[in-house]
Design a protein around this motif. Structure first.
Motif, PDB file in Angstrom:
ATOM      1  N   ASN A  37       0.816  -1.217   0.000  1.00 38.31           N
ATOM      2  CA  ASN A  37       0.000   0.000   0.000  1.00 38.31           C
ATOM      3  C   ASN A  37       0.847   1.263   0.000  1.00 38.31           C
ATOM      4  OD1 ASN A  37      -2.352  -1.509   0.052  1.00 38.31           O
ATOM      5  ND2 ASN A  37      -2.343  -1.647   2.270  1.00 38.31           N
ATOM      6  N   GLY A  38       2.046   1.203  -0.538  1.00 38.61           N
ATOM      7  CA  GLY A  38       2.885   2.389  -0.628  1.00 38.61           C
ATOM      8  C   GLY A  38       3.863   2.504   0.522  1.00 38.61           C
ATOM      9  N   VAL A  39       4.765   3.443   0.366  1.00 40.71           N
ATOM     10  CA  VAL A  39       5.813   3.660   1.349  1.00 40.71           C
ATOM     11  C   VAL A  39       5.892   5.136   1.697  1.00 40.71           C
ATOM     12  CG1 VAL A  39       7.206   1.682   0.637  1.00 40.71           C
ATOM     13  CG2 VAL A  39       7.553   3.869  -0.465  1.00 40.71           C
ATOM     14  N   VAL A  40       6.493   5.426   2.841  1.00 40.63           N
ATOM     15  CA  VAL A  40       6.743   6.813   3.245  1.00 40.63           C
ATOM     16  C   VAL A  40       8.241   7.050   3.189  1.00 40.63           C
ATOM     17  CG1 VAL A  40       4.676   6.995   4.671  1.00 40.63           C
ATOM     18  CG2 VAL A  40       6.792   6.204   5.696  1.00 40.63           C
ATOM     19  N   ASN A  41       8.630   8.309   2.996  1.00 37.99           N
ATOM     20  CA  ASN A  41      10.048   8.643   2.909  1.00 37.99           C
ATOM     21  C   ASN A  41      10.665   8.993   4.247  1.00 37.99           C
ATOM     22  OD1 ASN A  41      10.333   8.256   0.114  1.00 37.99           O
ATOM     23  ND2 ASN A  41       9.444  10.250  -0.291  1.00 37.99           N
ATOM     24  N   GLN A  42       9.831   9.398   5.197  1.00 36.22           N
ATOM     25  CA  GLN A  42      10.370   9.807   6.490  1.00 36.22           C
ATOM     26  C   GLN A  42       9.335   9.588   7.583  1.00 36.22           C
ATOM     27  OE1 GLN A  42      12.201  13.605   6.318  1.00 36.22           O
ATOM     28  NE2 GLN A  42      12.690  13.654   8.481  1.00 36.22           N
ATOM     29  N   ILE A  43       9.831   9.235   8.749  1.00 40.40           N
ATOM     30  CA  ILE A  43       9.002   9.074   9.937  1.00 40.40           C
ATOM     31  C   ILE A  43       9.744   9.738  11.079  1.00 40.40           C
ATOM     32  CG2 ILE A  43       7.996   7.413  11.560  1.00 40.40           C
ATOM     33  CD1 ILE A  43       7.930   5.391   9.249  1.00 40.40           C
ATOM     34  N   LYS A  44       9.040  10.462  11.929  1.00 39.69           N
ATOM     35  CA  LYS A  44       9.693  11.101  13.070  1.00 39.69           C
ATOM     36  C   LYS A  44      10.325  10.022  13.952  1.00 39.69           C
ATOM     37  CE  LYS A  44       6.704  15.122  13.297  1.00 39.69           C
ATOM     38  NZ  LYS A  44       5.785  15.908  14.119  1.00 39.69           N
ATOM     39  N   VAL A  67       8.480  -0.319   9.756  1.00 42.78           N
ATOM     40  CA  VAL A  67       8.666   0.473  10.967  1.00 42.78           C
ATOM     41  C   VAL A  67       7.415   0.329  11.821  1.00 42.78           C
ATOM     42  CG1 VAL A  67       9.067   2.780  11.883  1.00 42.78           C
ATOM     43  CG2 VAL A  67      10.131   2.105   9.723  1.00 42.78           C
ATOM     44  N   THR A  68       7.607  -0.133  13.052  1.00 43.59           N
ATOM     45  CA  THR A  68       6.497  -0.215  14.006  1.00 43.59           C
ATOM     46  C   THR A  68       6.508   1.058  14.834  1.00 43.59           C
ATOM     47  OG1 THR A  68       6.732  -2.614  14.115  1.00 43.59           O
ATOM     48  CG2 THR A  68       5.468  -1.565  15.870  1.00 43.59           C
ATOM     49  N   LEU A  69       5.362   1.730  14.882  1.00 43.66           N
ATOM     50  CA  LEU A  69       5.250   2.985  15.608  1.00 43.66           C
ATOM     51  C   LEU A  69       4.794   2.742  17.037  1.00 43.66           C
ATOM     52  CD1 LEU A  69       3.479   5.101  12.843  1.00 43.66           C
ATOM     53  CD2 LEU A  69       5.922   4.868  13.296  1.00 43.66           C
ATOM     54  N   LYS A  70       5.185   3.649  17.923  1.00 42.09           N
ATOM     55  CA  LYS A  70       4.823   3.534  19.340  1.00 42.09           C
ATOM     56  C   LYS A  70       3.328   3.710  19.555  1.00 42.09           C
ATOM     57  CE  LYS A  70       9.253   5.205  21.030  1.00 42.09           C
ATOM     58  NZ  LYS A  70       9.949   6.325  21.682  1.00 42.09           N
ATOM     59  N   ASN A  71       2.681   4.558  18.777  1.00 40.47           N
ATOM     60  CA  ASN A  71       1.266   4.862  18.989  1.00 40.47           C
ATOM     61  C   ASN A  71       0.366   3.770  18.423  1.00 40.47           C
ATOM     62  OD1 ASN A  71       1.856   5.445  16.354  1.00 40.47           O
ATOM     63  ND2 ASN A  71       0.754   7.378  16.288  1.00 40.47           N
ATOM     64  N   GLY A  72      -0.034   2.858  19.239  1.00 43.24           N
ATOM     65  CA  GLY A  72      -0.956   1.811  18.817  1.00 43.24           C
ATOM     66  C   GLY A  72      -0.311   0.711  17.989  1.00 43.24           C
ATOM     67  N   ALA A  73       1.009   0.646  17.975  1.00 44.47           N
ATOM     68  CA  ALA A  73       1.767  -0.402  17.263  1.00 44.47           C
ATOM     69  C   ALA A  73       1.393  -0.475  15.782  1.00 44.47           C
ATOM     70  CB  ALA A  73       1.599  -1.756  17.943  1.00 44.47           C
ATOM     71  N   ARG A  74       1.093   0.668  15.170  1.00 44.31           N
ATOM     72  CA  ARG A  74       0.846   0.686  13.726  1.00 44.31           C
ATOM     73  C   ARG A  74       2.156   0.463  13.000  1.00 44.31           C
ATOM     74  NH1 ARG A  74      -1.591   6.044  12.140  1.00 44.31           N
ATOM     75  NH2 ARG A  74      -1.194   5.144  10.098  1.00 44.31           N
ATOM     76  N   GLU A  75       2.057  -0.082  11.803  1.00 43.37           N
ATOM     77  CA  GLU A  75       3.247  -0.332  10.994  1.00 43.37           C
ATOM     78  C   GLU A  75       3.197   0.517   9.732  1.00 43.37           C
ATOM     79  OE1 GLU A  75       3.322  -4.551  10.311  1.00 43.37           O
ATOM     80  OE2 GLU A  75       4.404  -4.901  12.166  1.00 43.37           O
ATOM     81  N   SER A  82      15.010   6.347   0.310  1.00 43.47           N
ATOM     82  CA  SER A  82      15.003   7.662   0.945  1.00 43.47           C
ATOM     83  C   SER A  82      16.206   7.776   1.873  1.00 43.47           C
ATOM     84  CB  SER A  82      13.704   7.870   1.739  1.00 43.47           C
ATOM     85  OG  SER A  82      13.682   7.020   2.879  1.00 43.47           O
ATOM     86  N   GLY A  83      16.519   8.998   2.279  1.00 43.10           N
ATOM     87  CA  GLY A  83      17.649   9.218   3.183  1.00 43.10           C
ATOM     88  C   GLY A  83      17.495   8.452   4.486  1.00 43.10           C
ATOM     89  N   GLY A  85      15.602   5.848   4.966  1.00 40.92           N
ATOM     90  CA  GLY A  85      15.636   4.419   4.662  1.00 40.92           C
ATOM     91  C   GLY A  85      17.056   3.910   4.511  1.00 40.92           C
ATOM     92  N   LYS A  86      17.917   4.685   3.855  1.00 37.25           N
ATOM     93  CA  LYS A  86      19.322   4.294   3.688  1.00 37.25           C
ATOM     94  C   LYS A  86      20.041   4.234   5.027  1.00 37.25           C
ATOM     95  CE  LYS A  86      19.731   5.854  -1.060  1.00 37.25           C
ATOM     96  NZ  LYS A  86      20.340   6.786  -1.990  1.00 37.25           N
ATOM     97  N   LYS A  87      19.735   5.188   5.918  1.00 36.69           N
ATOM     98  CA  LYS A  87      20.333   5.164   7.257  1.00 36.69           C
ATOM     99  C   LYS A  87      19.875   3.922   8.022  1.00 36.69           C
ATOM    100  CE  LYS A  87      20.834  10.140   7.809  1.00 36.69           C
ATOM    101  NZ  LYS A  87      20.377  11.333   8.525  1.00 36.69           N
ATOM    102  N   ALA A  88      18.597   3.585   7.899  1.00 39.94           N
ATOM    103  CA  ALA A  88      18.068   2.404   8.593  1.00 39.94           C
ATOM    104  C   ALA A  88      18.728   1.132   8.071  1.00 39.94           C
ATOM    105  CB  ALA A  88      16.552   2.320   8.417  1.00 39.94           C
ATOM    106  N   VAL A  89      18.922   1.034   6.760  1.00 41.45           N
ATOM    107  CA  VAL A  89      19.561  -0.142   6.168  1.00 41.45           C
ATOM    108  C   VAL A  89      21.021  -0.230   6.618  1.00 41.45           C
ATOM    109  CG1 VAL A  89      20.326  -1.196   4.015  1.00 41.45           C
ATOM    110  CG2 VAL A  89      18.011  -0.298   4.209  1.00 41.45           C
ATOM    111  N   ASN A  90      21.737   0.906   6.621  1.00 42.29           N
ATOM    112  CA  ASN A  90      23.134   0.906   7.071  1.00 42.29           C
ATOM    113  C   ASN A  90      23.249   0.473   8.526  1.00 42.29           C
ATOM    114  OD1 ASN A  90      24.200   1.674   4.602  1.00 42.29           O
ATOM    115  ND2 ASN A  90      24.098   3.851   5.074  1.00 42.29           N
TER     116      ASN A  90
END
Length: 99
Positions: A37-44, A67-75, A82-83, A85-90
């Protein structure tokens, strides 16, 4: 004669069952990716609870970052190009080399 027709009919029936069974086996014609259902480029970063990286596989040819979020365990799916995403992969690769 009837016995030969019965044997032939049985043989054809079994061949059809075999073909249907083979057709239903894993062929991976459809990708089984999690991020459909698509991707996001950035998450706080303060909202992130956990990050899981899935390498590309036969069933899904794309690298996926879940990415699992703290608020209600949404993914959410993070764009690996994305920048953030590359940091997360590294970071994930660094953790893999340590283990």
């Amino acid at each position: 004669m009837a016995n030969a027709m019965t044997s032939t009919a049985l043989l054809v029936f079994l061949a059809c069952l075999f073909l249907v069974n083979v057709e239903g086996q894993v062929g991976h014609t459809k990708a089984r990716c999690l991020c459909l259902n698509g991707v996001v480029n950035q998450i706080k970063p303060v909202l992130i609870q956990k990050i899981v990286v899935h390498k590309s596989t036969i069933s899904c040819p794309h690298m996926e970052i879940i990415v699992t979020l703290k608020n209600g365990a949404r993914e959410k799916c993070l764009n690996p190009e994305s920048g953030m995403g590359k940091k997360a992969v590294n970071k994930w690769l660094e953790n893999q080399s340590v283990q």
